[in-house]
Scaffold this motif. Sequence first.
Motif, PDB file in Angstrom:
ATOM      1  N   PRO A  90     -42.750  25.468   1.883  1.00  0.00           N
ATOM      2  CA  PRO A  90     -41.735  25.716   0.883  1.00  0.00           C
ATOM      3  C   PRO A  90     -42.079  26.225  -0.383  1.00  0.00           C
ATOM      4  O   PRO A  90     -42.999  26.132  -0.985  1.00  0.00           O
ATOM      5  N   MET A  91     -41.196  27.169  -0.515  1.00  0.00           N
ATOM      6  CA  MET A  91     -41.574  27.980  -2.036  1.00  0.00           C
ATOM      7  C   MET A  91     -41.618  27.155  -3.385  1.00  0.00           C
ATOM      8  O   MET A  91     -42.529  27.116  -3.972  1.00  0.00           O
ATOM      9  N   PHE A  92     -40.760  26.095  -3.115  1.00  0.00           N
ATOM     10  CA  PHE A  92     -40.835  24.944  -4.444  1.00  0.00           C
ATOM     11  C   PHE A  92     -42.030  24.331  -4.235  1.00  0.00           C
ATOM     12  O   PHE A  92     -42.667  24.053  -5.627  1.00  0.00           O
ATOM     13  N   LYS A  93     -42.769  24.090  -3.422  1.00  0.00           N
ATOM     14  CA  LYS A  93     -44.013  23.342  -3.431  1.00  0.00           C
ATOM     15  C   LYS A  93     -45.053  24.540  -3.728  1.00  0.00           C
ATOM     16  O   LYS A  93     -45.992  23.835  -4.647  1.00  0.00           O
ATOM     17  N   ALA A  94     -45.049  25.460  -3.218  1.00  0.00           N
ATOM     18  CA  ALA A  94     -45.883  26.647  -3.760  1.00  0.00           C
ATOM     19  C   ALA A  94     -46.011  26.805  -5.164  1.00  0.00           C
ATOM     20  O   ALA A  94     -46.973  26.845  -5.709  1.00  0.00           O
ATOM     21  N   LEU A  95     -44.770  26.914  -5.659  1.00  0.00           N
ATOM     22  CA  LEU A  95     -44.796  27.095  -7.135  1.00  0.00           C
ATOM     23  C   LEU A  95     -45.273  25.772  -7.952  1.00  0.00           C
ATOM     24  O   LEU A  95     -45.478  26.021  -9.096  1.00  0.00           O
ATOM     25  N   ARG A  96     -44.804  24.650  -7.308  1.00  0.00           N
ATOM     26  CA  ARG A  96     -45.463  23.546  -8.083  1.00  0.00           C
ATOM     27  C   ARG A  96     -47.044  23.555  -8.048  1.00  0.00           C
ATOM     28  O   ARG A  96     -47.513  23.191  -9.266  1.00  0.00           O
ATOM     29  N   LEU A  97     -47.638  24.166  -7.049  1.00  0.00           N
ATOM     30  CA  LEU A  97     -49.036  24.157  -6.849  1.00  0.00           C
ATOM     31  C   LEU A  97     -49.802  25.296  -7.837  1.00  0.00           C
ATOM     32  O   LEU A  97     -50.656  25.185  -8.405  1.00  0.00           O
TER      33      LEU A  97
END
Length: 421
Positions: A90-97
Motif C-alpha cells: 500500500p502506498m501509505f505504508k511505502a511512504l511511511r517507510l
Amino acid sequence: MPAFCRDCERVAEEMATVCAACGSARIISHPELFSLAIAHVDCDAFYASVEKRDRPELAERPVIVGGGRRGVVTAACYVARSFGVRSAMPMFKALRLCPEAVVIRPDMAKYAASGRMVRALIERLTPLVQPLSIDEAVLDLSGTEALHRAPPAVVLARLAREVERTVGVTVSIGLAPNRMLAKMAVERGKPRGFAVIGRGDAASVLAPMPVSALPGIGPKAAARLAARGFTTLGALAALSPAEALSRLGEDGPALAAMARGEDGRPVEPSRASKSVSAETTFDADLSALADLERALWPLAERLSVRLKAKALAAAGVTLKLKTASFQTRTRHARLPEPTQLAETLFSAARALLAREATGASFRLIGIGADPLADAAEADRGDLADPDAPKRRAVEQAIDRLRDRFGPGVIGKGRGLSIPPE
C-alpha cells in the motif's frame, strides 16, 4: 575453471577477480559456464528504471511508481527497496517507510515501448524466446554457438550491454540447465547481475533455500509444508517419490523433483497469455458516472497498449469495480469481433459501467480482456462496422508517434477532460 569478463569478453580457463585486459571486476566463472543454454532475462526494477532513464536527476533518489496514497506500489527502484518498499505494498505504508521517495504515476505506454525494444534485442539471439511479462523472458540458446561465434554465456553478456546502451535500462541474467534454475539464478544476482546455477551444484545451492523459493509456493503453501516439517528445499529433495506421495499427496513427487532442481518444461515461444487487464485505485471514492468514465478511459488505453505488445486482442471485455466496503463486482460483455482499439474497449466497458453507477461509491475500477484472441483477428470490420479498419489505422498512427516521440506527444480529446491526479 572456465571464466570470462562481462565487459571485454576475455575468456580464460582461470581468471583473477579483476580482468587483466580491461580492469573490470565483472568476472563470471563456473565449471559449466560454457555448456549451459537456458537463460532467464529480467529487467531491473523496470518501470522505475525507465523513469530514472528519462529523468537523470532522479538517479540517486528513491523512486516509487504507483498510484496515489490509497493505491499500491507498482514498482520501486533499488534505493527505495533499501528502505523496505516492495511492489504491491500500500502506498501509505511505502511512504511511511520512505517519506522522501519521488512518486510517479505509471505510464504504461512508455514502459510498453521500452519493453518492445528489449524484446526485439532478445529475439535477435534465438527463435526460442518465451515472454513472461513486459520486462521478462526465458530463452533457449541451444545450438546457437556457431551462429553467434560465442557460447551462450558470452552472448548474454553482450545482450545486457546492448540493452543498457540502446534502451537505457539494466537487466539481470540467470543461466542454468532448465527454466526453474534459471529463474532462481536471476533472482540471486540483481541488479545488473549474471548468476549461474549448474547441474552439478543445483542440489547444494537449493538445499538451504526456504520452500517458498519454489515457483508457485506462496505463504499459505509454505505454511502447510512447514506444518508437515518441511521448511527447506533440502528437506523436500530428500524424499523419494513414494515418500513424497505419501506425505504430501499428489503434488508431492513434483515438489520433491523441483527441490532437487529438476524441471522438464521447454521454452515455448507460443505460450498464450491467460489474461490482460489494467486497473487503478482512487485517492477518494467515486460514485458519479462521469467521474468513473474519466478514470476508465486511460485504463482502456493502457489495456490497448498491453494487448498490442502481446500481439493479442480482446474478444470480450470485463469491468471490475470494488466498492467502498471492499466488495468486488465484475461484469462481462462479449464483443462482436476481437479488438485492440482503446475506443472500442472503452465503449464496451462504459456500457457495463452505466448499469453499475447508480449511486454506490467505488474505490477501484479495472478493465480486462476476456477471452483473448489473436491480433490477426482484430478490427477487420464487416458490414455492421465498415469503419473498423479506418479506426485501427488512426490508432496505429498514434502508436507510432508515441513510440518515436513519447506517450504525451498526441492523444484523443477524451483524454484532455481527465483532471490531473
